[in-house]
Scaffold this motif. Structure first.
Motif, PDB file in Angstrom:
ATOM      1  N   ARG A 282       0.842  -1.207   0.000  1.00 17.26           N
ATOM      2  CA  ARG A 282       0.000   0.000   0.000  1.00 17.26           C
ATOM      3  C   ARG A 282       0.867   1.243   0.000  1.00 17.26           C
ATOM      4  O   ARG A 282       1.801   1.365   0.788  1.00 17.26           O
ATOM      5  CB  ARG A 282      -0.901   0.028   1.236  1.00 17.26           C
ATOM      6  N   CYS A 284       0.018   5.292   0.173  1.00 18.82           N
ATOM      7  CA  CYS A 284      -1.055   6.272   0.274  1.00 18.82           C
ATOM      8  C   CYS A 284      -0.477   7.675   0.264  1.00 18.82           C
ATOM      9  O   CYS A 284       0.184   8.084   1.202  1.00 18.82           O
ATOM     10  CB  CYS A 284      -1.861   6.023   1.546  1.00 18.82           C
ATOM     11  N   ALA A 293      -7.949   7.401   3.335  1.00 25.27           N
ATOM     12  CA  ALA A 293      -6.735   6.885   3.970  1.00 25.27           C
ATOM     13  C   ALA A 293      -7.014   5.524   4.594  1.00 25.27           C
ATOM     14  O   ALA A 293      -6.165   4.622   4.547  1.00 25.27           O
ATOM     15  CB  ALA A 293      -6.230   7.864   5.019  1.00 25.27           C
ATOM     16  N   ALA A 296      -6.792   2.665   2.218  1.00 23.48           N
ATOM     17  CA  ALA A 296      -5.444   2.213   1.869  1.00 23.48           C
ATOM     18  C   ALA A 296      -4.741   1.571   3.056  1.00 23.48           C
ATOM     19  O   ALA A 296      -4.041   0.574   2.903  1.00 23.48           O
ATOM     20  CB  ALA A 296      -4.613   3.389   1.356  1.00 23.48           C
TER      21      ALA A 296
END
Ligand code: ADP
Ligand code: MG
Length: 387
Positions: A282, A284, A293, A296
């Motif tokens: 991931r 972000c 947020a 992710a």
């Protein structure tokens, strides 16, 4: 953590070791002490030591790593000078504020999700990734349903660029066929015979027969989920199912996914969360709201979500990277302009490995700026199309 205090014994520690940007030391916690106690004091230590930041990270049970960062390392990030960490399918992509480069290793984290609002730095991250892979024997495949605007500059090095949902569907079919064939190859190799090898993925195959790795880049995944009517919906569902299948089984066949999006939640439609769960890496970037947020990083660590929501708009390219082990850090990739990235792709176009199954999808590059149907258009390899 109300009413909890670290036991009043100093932890044992190793000698501080200098890093490129500060110091690092290991701490052995005393009985009754928890990593949270130290994380909570990190900010006080930062002020006490006059450092830019202090990071505390659990390493193994009972042990912590304490990193002191002397200055703002993310203010300007330059490409890594030593390419030591680079290797086949391993790219040092972004600099964390607390030390060594974040390495994107496709063999340990096969699929990744890159999330962020517009102008947050997703494309720059992707450029770094594509340019790193461009120099390696890797088949690069793109899906960009915004008429190819984002990925078109990479065309010289791409084996395929699907720029409409229909093309994307056909491309995914081809990739699934390729995956099945690879699994058959893996199965055959474990059969009888003097050359038999026991392996469960392509990496166990002898080099002579090992298929080339494929990296599929999807820019703006939401475009794939769009459906205007009932017919669209069927097509969409089919496409999402194919993507999920690739994500579930691709790793063993050497097929990896890199998926970009502004948001990636259940509101995208059926299958979205299932696909997301398969994208274990991931990244972000800055997001507009906490929900994004959480999409992710929510399954990684609550602190990571917080860190992502506090990325300032004037720092594009800063991102929080996390993996399914729960580890995360704030990073920034070096700035790479579109022109430079396009130049790398032109220079490396001859390195694109052949993958016969994708030949019908070979992108067409116009020699002169002309319409797509222009007679000056030739396949990017310069060879005649033989089909
Ligand atoms: N790592 C970075 N370092 C410095 N500037 C960056 C970085 N990433 C992005 N930027 C700046 O932010 C702008 C927007 O980034 P971009 O990758 O196009 O965002 P997105 O694709 O998320 O919309 C870029 O044109 C660039 O000027
Ligand atoms: Mg972009």
């Amino acid at each position: 953590m109300v009413g909890r205090e670290a036991a009043p014994v100093p932890p044992r520690r190793s000698l501080p070791r200098p890093t490129g940007s500060g110091l690092v030391m290991r701490l052995r916690m005393a009985a009754g002490q928890a990593p949270e106690d130290f994380t909570a004091s990190a900010d006080r230590l930062r002020h006490a030591w006059g450092a830019h930041a202090v990071h505390v990270r659990p390493t193994k049970p009972g042990w912590l790593e304490l990193r002191l960062v002397g200055w703002d390392v993310l203010a300007e990030v330059r490409p890594p000078r030593r390419r030591l960490a680079a290797g086949p399918l391993r790219l040092p992509l972004a600099l964390p504020e607390d030390g060594e480069w974040h390495v994107r290793d496709f063999r340990t984290v096969p699929h990744e999700l890159i999330l962020g609002a517009t102008q947050s730095g997703k494309s720059v991250y992707l450029r770094n990734l594509l340019c790193g892979l461009a120099r390696q024997p890797v088949v690069l495949v793109g899906i960009d349903c915004k008429w190819g605007v984002e990925l078109a500059p990479f065309t010289p090095r791409l084996s395929t660029l699907a720029d409409t949902p229909d093309r994307a569907g056909e491309l995914l079919d081809a990739l699934l066929e390729e995956m099945e064939e690879r699994f058959r190859l893996i199965g055959l190799s474990s059969g009888a015979g003097p050359d038999a090898v026991l392996t469960s993925d392509v990496w166990g195959l002898p080099e002579a027969v090992r298929p080339v790795p494929v990296v599929l880049v999807v820019d703006e995944v939401a475009e794939l989920f769009l459906a205007a009517n009932k017919d669209d919906e069927k097509r969409r569902d089919a496409m999402v199912t194919k993507l999920i299948r690739l994500a579930q089984l691709g790793r063993a066949a050497g097929i990896y996914l890199e998926v970009c999006g502004q948001r990636f939640g259940s509101e995208l439609g059926k299958g979205a969360t299932m696909l997301r769960a398969q994208l274990t890496g991931r990244v972000c970037h800055r997001v507009n709201d906490e929900t994004s947020a959480t999409m992710a990083l929510g399954d990684i660590a609550p602190e990571a979500v917080l860190a992502a929501t506090s990325i300032p708009a004037e720092r594009p390219g800063v991102a929080v990277v996390g993996d399914s082990s729960g580890g995360w850090s704030r990073v920034r990739s070096p700035h790479l302009t579109l022109d430079d990235a396009a130049a790398v792709c032109r220079d490396t176009s001859a390195l694109a490995p052949e993958l016969p199954r994708l030949a019908p999808f070979r992108p067409v590059v116009a020699i002169e700026p002309a319409g797509p149907a222009s007679p000056a258009a030739v396949p990017h390899t310069g060879r005649p199309v033989t089909e």
